[in-house]
Design a protein around this motif. Structure first.
Motif, short mmCIF file in Angstrom:
data_model
loop_
_atom_site.label_atom_id
_atom_site.label_comp_id
_atom_site.label_asym_id
_atom_site.label_seq_id
_atom_site.Cartn_x
_atom_site.Cartn_y
_atom_site.Cartn_z
N LEU A 293 1.01 -1.35 -0.10
CA LEU A 293 0.16 -0.03 0.06
C LEU A 293 0.77 1.53 -0.01
O LEU A 293 0.47 2.27 -0.72
N ALA A 294 2.01 1.25 0.86
CA ALA A 294 2.79 2.41 0.96
C ALA A 294 3.62 2.53 -0.54
O ALA A 294 3.84 3.82 -1.12
N PHE A 295 3.86 1.36 -1.24
CA PHE A 295 4.50 1.67 -2.50
C PHE A 295 3.58 2.17 -3.37
O PHE A 295 3.88 3.09 -4.20
N THR A 296 2.11 1.88 -3.35
CA THR A 296 1.13 2.33 -4.25
C THR A 296 1.20 3.82 -4.16
O THR A 296 0.98 4.51 -5.26
N PHE A 297 1.26 4.39 -3.09
CA PHE A 297 0.96 5.75 -2.91
C PHE A 297 2.23 6.61 -3.49
O PHE A 297 2.08 7.68 -3.78
N VAL A 298 3.44 5.82 -3.36
CA VAL A 298 4.66 6.57 -3.85
C VAL A 298 4.76 6.39 -5.20
O VAL A 298 5.77 7.06 -6.00
N GLN A 299 4.04 5.60 -6.11
CA GLN A 299 4.26 5.25 -7.58
C GLN A 299 4.28 6.46 -8.27
O GLN A 299 4.96 6.58 -9.27
N GLY A 300 3.26 7.57 -7.98
CA GLY A 300 3.15 8.42 -8.91
C GLY A 300 4.31 9.40 -8.94
O GLY A 300 4.87 9.99 -9.91
N LYS A 301 4.96 9.51 -7.65
CA LYS A 301 6.16 10.17 -7.56
C LYS A 301 7.30 9.60 -8.35
O LYS A 301 8.16 10.30 -8.94
N ASP A 320 13.77 3.98 -0.06
CA ASP A 320 13.13 4.44 1.18
C ASP A 320 11.99 3.75 1.17
O ASP A 320 11.17 3.29 2.26
N ALA A 321 11.18 3.29 -0.16
CA ALA A 321 9.86 2.69 -0.10
C ALA A 321 10.25 1.16 0.42
O ALA A 321 9.45 0.54 0.94
N ASP A 322 11.51 0.76 0.10
CA ASP A 322 11.93 -0.77 0.57
C ASP A 322 10.99 -1.70 0.51
O ASP A 322 10.60 -2.57 1.35
N HIS A 366 0.82 -8.15 -9.38
CA HIS A 366 0.44 -8.32 -7.85
C HIS A 366 -1.04 -7.32 -7.58
O HIS A 366 -1.06 -6.94 -6.42
N MET A 367 -1.74 -7.00 -8.65
CA MET A 367 -2.94 -6.36 -8.56
C MET A 367 -2.69 -5.03 -7.76
O MET A 367 -3.57 -4.45 -7.20
N MET A 368 -1.54 -4.48 -8.19
CA MET A 368 -1.23 -2.86 -8.08
C MET A 368 -2.28 -2.02 -8.68
O MET A 368 -2.52 -2.36 -9.80
N VAL A 369 -2.31 -0.88 -8.38
CA VAL A 369 -3.17 0.06 -8.98
C VAL A 369 -2.66 0.32 -10.62
O VAL A 369 -3.58 0.03 -11.47
N SER A 370 -1.66 0.62 -10.83
CA SER A 370 -1.43 0.81 -12.14
C SER A 370 0.20 0.43 -12.69
O SER A 370 0.52 0.30 -13.68
N CYS A 371 0.90 0.19 -11.41
CA CYS A 371 2.57 -0.08 -11.91
C CYS A 371 3.02 1.14 -12.71
O CYS A 371 4.04 1.01 -13.52
#
Length: 383
Positions: A293-301, A320-322, A366-371
């Motif tokens: 979830l945390a990785f999903t939030f930073v994908q845009g950045k 940092d996303a690790d 992984h069913m992530m939002v957009s990759c």
């Protein structure tokens, strides 16, 4: 610059204007007392040292190439002090440059340390603390006052207390950051890293003899500080060994025509040494089982940094996303390639390719939002 969150309540333009105003007023007072040295052997010596440091500083923060870099030598042999205000406005007293019999390498450590404060926005951070304190002063004054006269008296009283607090010596964190930045700037500029230790040893002796100094009050030192600098010496020696020693930098940042300054590439700034960055540059970074979830939030950045080819920040943000997933290693590989770490790039991209075939570690599976629109399995993995 710091890798941490910093209080920021004042706009950069306001910080620069206040810095320039204060610097001008301060130098005006010294000029009236005929305390500003101009065109002497010492000023030329300090100009050369500082120019070589600035040449390196702008590689870490390219936007500082447009700062109003300046260094003034104040003729006061009794004062051991130096400073750098926001915007690269510096001064050094003859008490530090000559009174300590400082070598060029030691002076480079002093000026590198002061430039480090400016690069890390410590001045703006302290100004923000003062603004926050002033707001608190007004709130408390209003709460305890029964009339306007009492309000004014209480405000003055609390303001003095607040200023005493915000004008305490630089925090230990800020000092450590400036030490770390300064020794690296000096090493890259061709000045010996071990001079950082000999400088502070001289400072400690001078402080005991004189019973304190202006520099000592704003730059608290200890044996622990010297140990920290000694610990940085080995990696800094590697930078020093590859630095071009001697000579003048290709541009005079202090006195040259500002309109002819080199144009710096803001997309690929250098990164200061750290153990984690050293591991990344050598291809040794291992991502952990962080939060999807945390990785999903930073994908845009991360996607934005990737498209901008801002390789340094892309690598740092990904580390940092690790999160151990193919896309994260893909970003690390592309960042490493962009920064010239070819062996590291191959290592990370090989890991990305391997993880892309495993459902639990494939972004696309992984069913992530957009990759971020990237399918690592089908993306170009060439460095």
């Amino acid at each position: 610059m710091t890798g941490r969150s910093q209080l920021s309540l004042v706009s950069p333009d306001s910080v620069m204007k206040q810095s320039s105003l204060h610097y001008g007023n301060l130098l005006g007072d010294f000029r009236k007392k005929d305390k500003v040295l101009i065109n002497t052997d010492l000023t030329r010596r300090l100009d050369l040292i500082t120019n070589r440091l600035i040449e390196q500083a702008v590689l870490y923060r390219p936007e500082t190439a447009q700062w109003g870099w300046k260094v003034t030598v104040i003729d006061d042999i009794k004062t051991i002090n130096a400073f750098c205000m926001p915007g690269g406005l510096m001064a050094i007293y003859t008490g530090l440059a000559e009174g300590l019999h400082a070598t060029d390498d030691e002076i480079a450590q002093v000026m590198g340390h002061e430039i480090g404060h400016a690069l890390a926005n410590h001045g703006a951070e302290k100004m923000s603390m003062q603004v926050a304190s002033s707001i608190a002063v007004l709130a408390v004054s209003a709460a305890v006052s029964s009339n306007s006269r009492q309000f004014q008296s209480n405000q003055a009283l609390f303001t003095v207390s607040a200023l005493a607090f915000v004008n305490l010596p630089n925090s230990r964190t800020a000092e450590t950051e400036a030490d770390r930045i300064g020794i690296e700037l000096a090493a890259r500029a061709g000045y010996k890293p071990e001079a950082a230790v000999s400088l502070w040893q001289k400072m400690m002796v001078a402080n005991k003899k004189k019973g304190g100094s202006d520099f000592w009050r704003t730059h608290p030192a200890s044996e622990r500080r010297i140990e920290f600098l000694q610990g940085l010496a080995p990696p800094m020696q590697l930078l020093y060994a590859t630095a071009s020693s001697g000579g003048r930098p290709p541009f005079d940042w202090l006195n040259g025509d500002k309109t002819r300054r080199p144009v710096m590439d803001g997309r690929q700034p250098l990164a200061f040494y750290s153990e984690s960055w050293d591991a990344f540059s050598k291809g040794r970074s291992e991502l952990g089982a962080g939060s999807a979830l945390a990785f999903t939030f930073v994908q845009g950045k991360l996607s934005k940094l990737f498209s901008e080819k801002n390789w340094r920040d892309l690598a740092r943000e990904t580390l940092d996303a690790d999160f151990r997933i193919d896309l994260a290693y893909f970003y690390l590989g592309k960042a490493a390639a962009g920064l010239g770490f070819k062996d590291a790039a191959k290592n990370y991209l090989d890991k990305a390719s391997g993880l892309a075939g495993i459902p639990d570690s494939s972004c696309a599976k992984h069913m992530m939002v957009s990759c971020s629109g990237i399918d690592v399995m089908n993306a170009s993995l060439l460095p």
